[in-house]
Motif scaffolding. Structure first.
Motif, mmCIF file in Angstrom:
data_model
loop_
_atom_site.group_PDB
_atom_site.id
_atom_site.type_symbol
_atom_site.label_atom_id
_atom_site.label_comp_id
_atom_site.label_asym_id
_atom_site.label_seq_id
_atom_site.Cartn_x
_atom_site.Cartn_y
_atom_site.Cartn_z
ATOM 1 N N LYS A 26 0.835 -1.202 0.000
ATOM 2 C CA LYS A 26 0.000 0.000 0.000
ATOM 3 C C LYS A 26 0.867 1.249 0.000
ATOM 4 C CE LYS A 26 -4.427 -1.249 1.851
ATOM 5 N NZ LYS A 26 -5.472 -0.886 2.799
ATOM 6 N N VAL A 27 0.395 2.276 -0.697
ATOM 7 C CA VAL A 27 1.117 3.547 -0.765
ATOM 8 C C VAL A 27 0.174 4.675 -0.379
ATOM 9 C CG1 VAL A 27 2.747 2.788 -2.531
ATOM 10 C CG2 VAL A 27 0.597 3.814 -3.228
ATOM 11 N N ASN A 28 0.757 5.765 0.073
ATOM 12 C CA ASN A 28 -0.038 6.951 0.388
ATOM 13 C C ASN A 28 -0.443 7.642 -0.902
ATOM 14 O OD1 ASN A 28 0.238 6.550 3.133
ATOM 15 N ND2 ASN A 28 2.130 7.724 3.223
ATOM 16 N N GLN A 29 -1.513 8.394 -0.837
ATOM 17 C CA GLN A 29 -2.000 9.087 -2.016
ATOM 18 C C GLN A 29 -1.030 10.196 -2.410
ATOM 19 O OE1 GLN A 29 -5.872 10.790 -1.617
ATOM 20 N NE2 GLN A 29 -6.064 11.197 -3.793
ATOM 21 N N PRO A 30 -0.468 10.126 -3.624
ATOM 22 C CA PRO A 30 0.457 11.176 -4.068
ATOM 23 C C PRO A 30 -0.296 12.437 -4.485
ATOM 24 C CG PRO A 30 0.248 9.489 -5.742
ATOM 25 C CD PRO A 30 -0.581 9.048 -4.578
ATOM 26 N N GLN A 31 0.403 13.544 -4.482
ATOM 27 C CA GLN A 31 -0.168 14.833 -4.872
ATOM 28 C C GLN A 31 0.524 15.343 -6.124
ATOM 29 O OE1 GLN A 31 -2.758 16.212 -3.184
ATOM 30 N NE2 GLN A 31 -2.731 14.401 -1.893
ATOM 31 N N MET A 32 -0.254 15.845 -7.079
ATOM 32 C CA MET A 32 0.314 16.428 -8.288
ATOM 33 C C MET A 32 0.551 17.915 -8.060
ATOM 34 S SD MET A 32 -1.845 14.634 -11.354
ATOM 35 C CE MET A 32 -0.962 15.438 -12.655
ATOM 36 N N ASP A 33 1.667 18.429 -8.574
ATOM 37 C CA ASP A 33 1.932 19.861 -8.454
ATOM 38 C C ASP A 33 1.269 20.598 -9.618
ATOM 39 O OD1 ASP A 33 3.567 18.934 -10.445
ATOM 40 O OD2 ASP A 33 5.368 19.966 -9.759
ATOM 41 N N ASP A 34 1.341 21.922 -9.604
ATOM 42 C CA ASP A 34 0.660 22.738 -10.610
ATOM 43 C C ASP A 34 1.192 22.484 -12.017
ATOM 44 O OD1 ASP A 34 -0.945 23.864 -8.696
ATOM 45 O OD2 ASP A 34 0.386 25.581 -8.362
ATOM 46 N N GLN A 35 2.496 22.310 -12.150
ATOM 47 C CA GLN A 35 3.083 22.070 -13.468
ATOM 48 C C GLN A 35 2.592 20.729 -14.035
ATOM 49 O OE1 GLN A 35 7.330 21.951 -13.500
ATOM 50 N NE2 GLN A 35 7.467 21.909 -15.732
ATOM 51 N N ALA A 36 2.515 19.714 -13.203
ATOM 52 C CA ALA A 36 2.031 18.412 -13.652
ATOM 53 C C ALA A 36 0.554 18.496 -14.060
ATOM 54 C CB ALA A 36 2.229 17.373 -12.563
ATOM 55 N N LEU A 37 -0.231 19.293 -13.346
ATOM 56 C CA LEU A 37 -1.643 19.466 -13.705
ATOM 57 C C LEU A 37 -1.801 20.153 -15.053
ATOM 58 C CD1 LEU A 37 -3.248 20.428 -10.284
ATOM 59 C CD2 LEU A 37 -3.675 18.378 -11.626
ATOM 60 N N GLU A 38 -0.943 21.139 -15.344
ATOM 61 C CA GLU A 38 -0.991 21.810 -16.644
ATOM 62 C C GLU A 38 -0.645 20.840 -17.766
ATOM 63 O OE1 GLU A 38 1.479 25.274 -16.576
ATOM 64 O OE2 GLU A 38 0.350 26.194 -14.937
ATOM 65 N N GLN A 39 0.380 20.008 -17.557
ATOM 66 C CA GLN A 39 0.746 19.013 -18.557
ATOM 67 C C GLN A 39 -0.376 18.000 -18.734
ATOM 68 O OE1 GLN A 39 4.408 17.404 -17.080
ATOM 69 N NE2 GLN A 39 5.651 19.029 -17.985
ATOM 70 N N PHE A 40 -1.001 17.625 -17.623
ATOM 71 C CA PHE A 40 -2.123 16.698 -17.664
ATOM 72 C C PHE A 40 -3.263 17.261 -18.505
ATOM 73 C CE2 PHE A 40 -6.311 16.031 -15.724
ATOM 74 C CZ PHE A 40 -6.483 14.690 -16.003
ATOM 75 N N ASP A 41 -3.617 18.535 -18.280
ATOM 76 C CA ASP A 41 -4.688 19.166 -19.045
ATOM 77 C C ASP A 41 -4.371 19.198 -20.535
ATOM 78 O OD1 ASP A 41 -6.326 19.626 -16.873
ATOM 79 O OD2 ASP A 41 -5.553 21.648 -16.500
ATOM 80 N N ALA A 42 -3.138 19.524 -20.880
ATOM 81 C CA ALA A 42 -2.740 19.583 -22.291
ATOM 82 C C ALA A 42 -2.815 18.199 -22.937
ATOM 83 C CB ALA A 42 -1.331 20.153 -22.418
ATOM 84 N N MET A 43 -2.356 17.167 -22.237
ATOM 85 C CA MET A 43 -2.387 15.815 -22.790
ATOM 86 C C MET A 43 -3.815 15.313 -22.969
ATOM 87 S SD MET A 43 0.753 13.862 -21.000
ATOM 88 C CE MET A 43 0.921 12.601 -22.231
ATOM 89 N N VAL A 44 -4.671 15.616 -22.011
ATOM 90 C CA VAL A 44 -6.062 15.184 -22.104
ATOM 91 C C VAL A 44 -6.765 15.908 -23.259
ATOM 92 C CG1 VAL A 44 -8.299 15.225 -20.926
ATOM 93 C CG2 VAL A 44 -6.264 14.446 -19.718
ATOM 94 N N ASP A 45 -6.514 17.200 -23.407
ATOM 95 C CA ASP A 45 -7.109 17.948 -24.512
ATOM 96 C C ASP A 45 -6.675 17.385 -25.855
ATOM 97 O OD1 ASP A 45 -8.502 19.629 -22.845
ATOM 98 O OD2 ASP A 45 -7.002 21.231 -22.894
ATOM 99 N N ASP A 46 -5.380 17.101 -26.010
ATOM 100 C CA ASP A 46 -4.878 16.525 -27.265
ATOM 101 C C ASP A 46 -5.471 15.142 -27.521
ATOM 102 O OD1 ASP A 46 -3.351 18.734 -27.815
ATOM 103 O OD2 ASP A 46 -1.476 17.871 -27.035
#
Length: 104
Positions: A26-46
């Motif tokens: 088992k692992v603790n829930q990781p947190q995404m930083d703001d830069q990772a969220l921006e990259q995530f949004d761009a990848m999902v949009d594409d």
């Protein structure tokens, strides 16, 4: 002559040992930083625009799960990503649970 019978503590020990590897992975829930969220949004949009296949690693109940599929919908109000996996099943993933996302 007495018949051999297993003692009761052996079954209790076996039950404890069976659950041991699960608790160790088992692992603790990781947190995404703001830069990772921006990259995530761009990848999902594409991926949504081009109907690309996405590979998503996400946290669920203490474990890391993986899913691959096409983005069906990105619900910004619920902060939820809906992916249709390769078995044609719709998977609902909370954005805060996503660890890694890629298209290759």
């Amino acid at each position: 002559m007495k018949e051999w019978r297993p003692t009761t503590f052996i079954s209790e020990q076996m039950a404890m040992l069976d659950g041991l590897p699960l608790t160790q992975t088992k692992v603790n829930q990781p947190q995404m930083d703001d830069q990772a969220l921006e990259q995530f949004d761009a990848m999902v949009d594409d991926a949504l625009e081009n109907n690309d296949l996405l590979y998503v690693d996400f946290w669920r109940n203490g474990y890391i799960a993986h899913v691959s599929g096409h983005v069906h919908y990105y619900d910004t109000q619920r902060n939820q990503l809906r992916i249709v996996d390769v078995k044609r099943k719709v998977r609902y993933i909370n954005v805060k649970d996503i660890i890694h996302i890629s298209t290759d």
